[in-house]
Design a protein around this motif. Structure first.
Motif, mmCIF file in Angstrom:
data_model
loop_
_atom_site.group_PDB
_atom_site.id
_atom_site.type_symbol
_atom_site.label_atom_id
_atom_site.label_comp_id
_atom_site.label_asym_id
_atom_site.label_seq_id
_atom_site.Cartn_x
_atom_site.Cartn_y
_atom_site.Cartn_z
ATOM 1 N N GLY A 10 40.803 34.131 55.294
ATOM 2 C CA GLY A 10 40.057 33.268 54.389
ATOM 3 C C GLY A 10 40.263 33.639 52.942
ATOM 4 N N TYR A 11 40.185 32.643 52.063
ATOM 5 C CA TYR A 11 40.342 32.844 50.629
ATOM 6 C C TYR A 11 39.055 32.434 49.931
ATOM 7 N N SER A 12 38.686 33.177 48.913
ATOM 8 C CA SER A 12 37.519 32.854 48.101
ATOM 9 C C SER A 12 37.985 32.727 46.664
ATOM 10 N N CYS A 13 37.693 31.592 46.037
ATOM 11 C CA CYS A 13 38.159 31.354 44.675
ATOM 12 C C CYS A 13 37.104 30.582 43.896
ATOM 13 N N TYR A 14 36.651 31.140 42.780
ATOM 14 C CA TYR A 14 35.669 30.485 41.921
ATOM 15 C C TYR A 14 36.123 30.563 40.469
ATOM 16 N N PHE A 15 35.830 29.528 39.703
ATOM 17 C CA PHE A 15 36.133 29.503 38.282
ATOM 18 C C PHE A 15 34.821 29.554 37.487
ATOM 19 N N THR A 16 34.865 30.044 36.320
ATOM 20 C CA THR A 16 33.805 30.033 35.290
ATOM 21 C C THR A 16 32.458 30.598 35.753
ATOM 22 N N LYS A 65 24.262 42.058 50.250
ATOM 23 C CA LYS A 65 24.073 41.189 49.094
ATOM 24 C C LYS A 65 25.338 41.274 48.249
ATOM 25 N N TYR A 66 25.647 40.180 47.541
ATOM 26 C CA TYR A 66 26.878 40.178 46.744
ATOM 27 C C TYR A 66 26.697 39.406 45.444
ATOM 28 N N ILE A 67 27.525 39.771 44.467
ATOM 29 C CA ILE A 67 27.655 39.028 43.216
ATOM 30 C C ILE A 67 29.149 38.866 42.968
ATOM 31 N N LYS A 68 29.592 37.614 42.856
ATOM 32 C CA LYS A 68 30.999 37.314 42.597
ATOM 33 C C LYS A 68 31.125 36.846 41.153
ATOM 34 N N GLU A 69 31.901 37.578 40.355
ATOM 35 C CA GLU A 69 32.034 37.281 38.931
ATOM 36 C C GLU A 69 33.495 37.015 38.567
ATOM 37 N N PRO A 70 33.793 35.844 38.005
ATOM 38 C CA PRO A 70 35.163 35.572 37.565
ATOM 39 C C PRO A 70 35.552 36.518 36.429
ATOM 40 N N ALA A 71 36.853 36.757 36.291
ATOM 41 C CA ALA A 71 37.342 37.537 35.156
ATOM 42 C C ALA A 71 37.098 36.750 33.874
ATOM 43 N N PRO A 72 36.890 37.417 32.727
ATOM 44 C CA PRO A 72 36.676 36.697 31.466
ATOM 45 C C PRO A 72 37.791 35.690 31.204
ATOM 46 N N GLY A 73 37.416 34.425 31.112
ATOM 47 C CA GLY A 73 38.408 33.387 30.880
ATOM 48 C C GLY A 73 39.298 33.105 32.070
ATOM 49 N N GLY A 74 38.960 33.686 33.222
ATOM 50 C CA GLY A 74 39.807 33.521 34.401
ATOM 51 C C GLY A 74 39.019 33.066 35.609
ATOM 52 N N GLU A 75 39.278 33.689 36.751
ATOM 53 C CA GLU A 75 38.676 33.253 37.998
ATOM 54 C C GLU A 75 38.350 34.432 38.889
ATOM 55 N N PHE A 76 37.519 34.159 39.885
ATOM 56 C CA PHE A 76 37.253 35.122 40.948
ATOM 57 C C PHE A 76 38.106 34.705 42.135
ATOM 58 N N LYS A 77 38.872 35.648 42.674
ATOM 59 C CA LYS A 77 39.726 35.303 43.806
ATOM 60 C C LYS A 77 39.878 36.517 44.712
ATOM 61 N N SER A 78 39.678 36.292 46.005
ATOM 62 C CA SER A 78 39.871 37.363 46.985
ATOM 63 C C SER A 78 40.427 36.769 48.268
ATOM 64 N N VAL A 79 41.036 37.619 49.083
ATOM 65 C CA VAL A 79 41.541 37.204 50.384
ATOM 66 C C VAL A 79 40.976 38.156 51.430
#
Length: 265
Positions: A10-16, A65-79
């Motif tokens: 599975g892939y997890s990808c979030y922007f902003t 519990k989790y907190i997913k934070e995008p990189a500054p000006g980028g995205e959060f992405k994990s596999v």
């Protein structure tokens, strides 16, 4: 999606936007942080932070519990690769693995960087095009490859990977004191204490002299009172961490119990 239908990769990808929440982890997970930052807190209140390039292993049958934070000006992405029980059982039969000694590492393990991890995760990229996951057969090959790599780089994980037992019946009072801040369905609490839902409710009322729902709210409010009065924290900072779904419900319940709003304490 039912747990049995979960893709093996599975892939997890979030922007902003940052996202936070909590979840029950039904299967072992081997993950790689491609970008952004992930903060995870387990049921012992231990918090770990995973940045770009970090690898992790999460044990099944745990609450996090989790907190997913995008990189500054980028995205959060994990596999993530889900090491399901059937795949592990088949692997143990195929490789004639004897029942190993069960070890007890933490719920969330930060794995030391290794070239095998990186090359393995890199090998997954060509299979994902236009949001299409790879076929079931190829996913299974990749799951087996992940198991082999983990066994070579972290041999003591065998005691975790090939432990197929369900949670045994454990001390209910101690478990609830440790996990009351997780906002999960009652059937999850029951399963993790080795009980059916009916037995869980019956045992609970014998021990606590009240229903699980009533006890959870009162225990969370007690903790909130302590954190606000003694630690100087605000309601908006703690209500999610204590298992309340929204701030207005928390404030109403708090005032109903203590006679004043959290901000007036």
């Amino acid at each position: 999606m039912a747990e049995s239908e979960r893709p093996k990769i599975g892939y997890s990808c979030y922007f902003t936007r940052s996202r936070e929440g909590e979840q029950f982890v039904p299967e072992h997970v081997f993950s790689y942080q491609l970008s952004g930052r992930l903060t995870m807190t387990d049921n012992s209140r231990r918090t770990q932070i995973f940045n770009e390039g970090d690898f992790r292993f999460i044990r099944r049958n745990n609450l996090v519990k989790y907190i997913k934070e995008p990189a500054p000006g980028g995205e959060f992405k994990s596999v993530s690769i889900y090491l399901d029980q059937q795949s592990l059982r088949n692997f143990s039969i195929q490789h004639a693995i004897e029942r190993p000694v069960i070890s007890s590492p933490g719920t969330v393990i930060k794995l030391k960087p290794h070239t095998l991890y990186r090359s393995y995760m890199d090998s997954l990229q060509p299979y994902r095009q236009d949001d299409l996951l790879i076929s079931e057969e190829l996913q299974q090959l990749k799951v087996n490859e992940a198991i082999l790599i983990l066994l070579q780089t972290y041999p003591t994980l065998a005691g975790v990977l090939f432990d197929f037992s369900d949670p045994g019946k454990i001390d209910l009072e101690g478990f609830m004191e440790k996990n009351f801040h997780f906002n999960v369905q009652m059937k999850r609490f029951a399963y993790l204490t080795g009980r059916s839902l009916a037995t869980f409710k019956r045992d609970f009322e014998k021990i606590f002299k009240t229903t699980p729902g009533q006890w959870l709210q009162q225990r969370r409010l007690q903790e909130a009172y302590y954190l606000i009065k003694e630690k100087g924290q605000s309601a908006s900072d703690i209500y999610l961490d204590l298992g309340f779904e929204d701030l207005s419900h928390f404030s109403y319940a708090f005032k109903n119990k203590f006679g004043l709003a959290p901000s007036k304490l």
